[in-house]
Design a protein around this motif. Structure first.
Motif, PDB file in Angstrom:
ATOM      1  N   ALA A 122     -15.410   4.852  10.659  1.00 33.80           N
ATOM      2  CA  ALA A 122     -14.139   5.547  10.874  1.00 33.80           C
ATOM      3  C   ALA A 122     -12.956   4.676  10.461  1.00 33.80           C
ATOM      4  N   SER A 123     -13.012   3.395  10.812  1.00 33.97           N
ATOM      5  CA  SER A 123     -11.936   2.467  10.442  1.00 33.97           C
ATOM      6  C   SER A 123     -11.799   2.355   8.936  1.00 33.97           C
ATOM      7  N   SER A 124     -12.939   2.234   8.271  1.00 32.40           N
ATOM      8  CA  SER A 124     -12.928   2.104   6.808  1.00 32.40           C
ATOM      9  C   SER A 124     -12.397   3.365   6.139  1.00 32.40           C
ATOM     10  N   MET A 125     -12.809   4.526   6.642  1.00 32.69           N
ATOM     11  CA  MET A 125     -12.374   5.795   6.049  1.00 32.69           C
ATOM     12  C   MET A 125     -10.875   6.010   6.236  1.00 32.69           C
ATOM     13  N   VAL A 126     -10.372   5.693   7.429  1.00 27.66           N
ATOM     14  CA  VAL A 126      -8.935   5.851   7.696  1.00 27.66           C
ATOM     15  C   VAL A 126      -8.125   4.923   6.798  1.00 27.66           C
ATOM     16  N   SER A 127      -8.593   3.676   6.667  1.00 23.49           N
ATOM     17  CA  SER A 127      -7.897   2.710   5.816  1.00 23.49           C
ATOM     18  C   SER A 127      -7.903   3.159   4.355  1.00 23.49           C
ATOM     19  N   LEU A 128      -9.064   3.619   3.887  1.00 22.19           N
ATOM     20  CA  LEU A 128      -9.188   4.054   2.496  1.00 22.19           C
ATOM     21  C   LEU A 128      -8.348   5.299   2.220  1.00 22.19           C
ATOM     22  N   THR A 129      -8.332   6.225   3.166  1.00 20.95           N
ATOM     23  CA  THR A 129      -7.535   7.448   3.001  1.00 20.95           C
ATOM     24  C   THR A 129      -6.053   7.129   2.901  1.00 20.95           C
ATOM     25  N   SER A 130      -5.587   6.239   3.773  1.00 24.45           N
ATOM     26  CA  SER A 130      -4.186   5.838   3.740  1.00 24.45           C
ATOM     27  C   SER A 130      -3.844   5.153   2.418  1.00 24.45           C
ATOM     28  N   TYR A 131      -4.756   4.299   1.949  1.00 20.42           N
ATOM     29  CA  TYR A 131      -4.535   3.586   0.686  1.00 20.42           C
ATOM     30  C   TYR A 131      -4.458   4.567  -0.480  1.00 20.42           C
ATOM     31  N   LYS A 132      -5.401   5.515  -0.537  1.00 21.89           N
ATOM     32  CA  LYS A 132      -5.436   6.478  -1.636  1.00 21.89           C
ATOM     33  C   LYS A 132      -4.199   7.376  -1.636  1.00 21.89           C
ATOM     34  N   THR A 165      -1.219   6.585  -0.457  1.00 19.59           N
ATOM     35  CA  THR A 165      -0.105   5.753  -0.915  1.00 19.59           C
ATOM     36  C   THR A 165      -0.196   5.493  -2.410  1.00 19.59           C
ATOM     37  N   GLU A 166      -1.408   5.285  -2.912  1.00 16.97           N
ATOM     38  CA  GLU A 166      -1.607   5.042  -4.336  1.00 16.97           C
ATOM     39  C   GLU A 166      -1.120   6.225  -5.171  1.00 16.97           C
ATOM     40  N   ASN A 167      -1.397   7.436  -4.699  1.00 13.80           N
ATOM     41  CA  ASN A 167      -0.945   8.633  -5.421  1.00 13.80           C
ATOM     42  C   ASN A 167       0.584   8.735  -5.424  1.00 13.80           C
TER      43      ASN A 167
END
Length: 221
Positions: A16-26, A28-30
């Protein structure tokens, strides 16, 4: 809580931590990609040229809407598209702009849960627990301290397996100890094991395994 459930919870928190971090990063990247592209388009439109100069970079930065990108986004030359300028933003910059607070909260929970699991493991080990069971005063108790109800024969068999250094005994040794006067106690032992298995598995992380019917042992699932 059984050890395997604690491990499942730990891995669920990590995922869950990894998915939340990755979602936020993606996300922001967009947003960053859209911002640098529009800023570059406006800069090139104003100077009416594809040549990168100091003025291009200054105008480019002035059109960036995300304040954290100003001075951190750079312009490079893309040779695959006829030496056209292309904006670049480092991974570290995108990460710093993304909202990682929910992820950090989850990672804090991961750390706390890991410490709790370690504490529980050491506590149970110190109390003589193995796979969520302990032999205390001639009876078996689970991790919660509740007695596991066993018949006298089931208790005797469990004590034999428990006290064995390897938690494993041969079929012959078990039959000789439990039914010394019976010529062939194979079926009796099989019935005893069959009825004991679900009780042990219900109250612990242990299971009784058979080695081709030649021996029986306690192992952690």
């Amino acid at each position: 809580m059984k050890q395997r459930y604690a491990v499942v919870v730990l891995f669920a928190l990590i995922i869950a931590s990894s998915m939340v971090s990755l979602t936020s990063y993606k996300t922001t990247e967009n947003l960053v990609t859209e911002d640098v592209n529009q800023a570059l388009a406006k800069a090139l439109d104003e100077q009416q040229s594809d040549v990168i100069s100091a003025d291009t970079i200054q105008v480019f930065n002035s059109h960036l809407q995300i304040e954290g990108l100003r001075g951190n986004a750079v312009l490079a030359v893309d040779t695959k598209k006829g030496f056209r300028p292309r904006p670049q933003v480092s991974t570290a910059t995108i990460l710093s702009l993304s909202d990682q607070r929910p992820s950090m909260i989850l990672w804090s929970m991961v750390l706390l849960w890991s410490l709790f699991c370690l504490y529980q493991h050491r506590r149970l080990s110190a109390l003589g627990f193995y796979g969520g069971l302990a032999l205390q005063d001639g009876r078996f108790v689970n991790a919660k301290g509740c007695e596991v109800k066993l018949t006298p024969m089931q208790l005797q068999l469990m004590e034999m397996l428990w006290q064995s250094p390897t938690h494993q005994l041969s079929k012959a040794d078990i039959c000789d100890a439990l039914w010394p006067k019976k010529p062939d106690a194979s079926e009796t032992l099989y019935t005893l094991i069959r009825r004991l298995k679900p009780i042990i598995e219900e109250h612990s992380d242990l299971k009784i395994e058979s080695d081709r019917g030649k021996s029986y042992g306690l192992t952690i699932r």
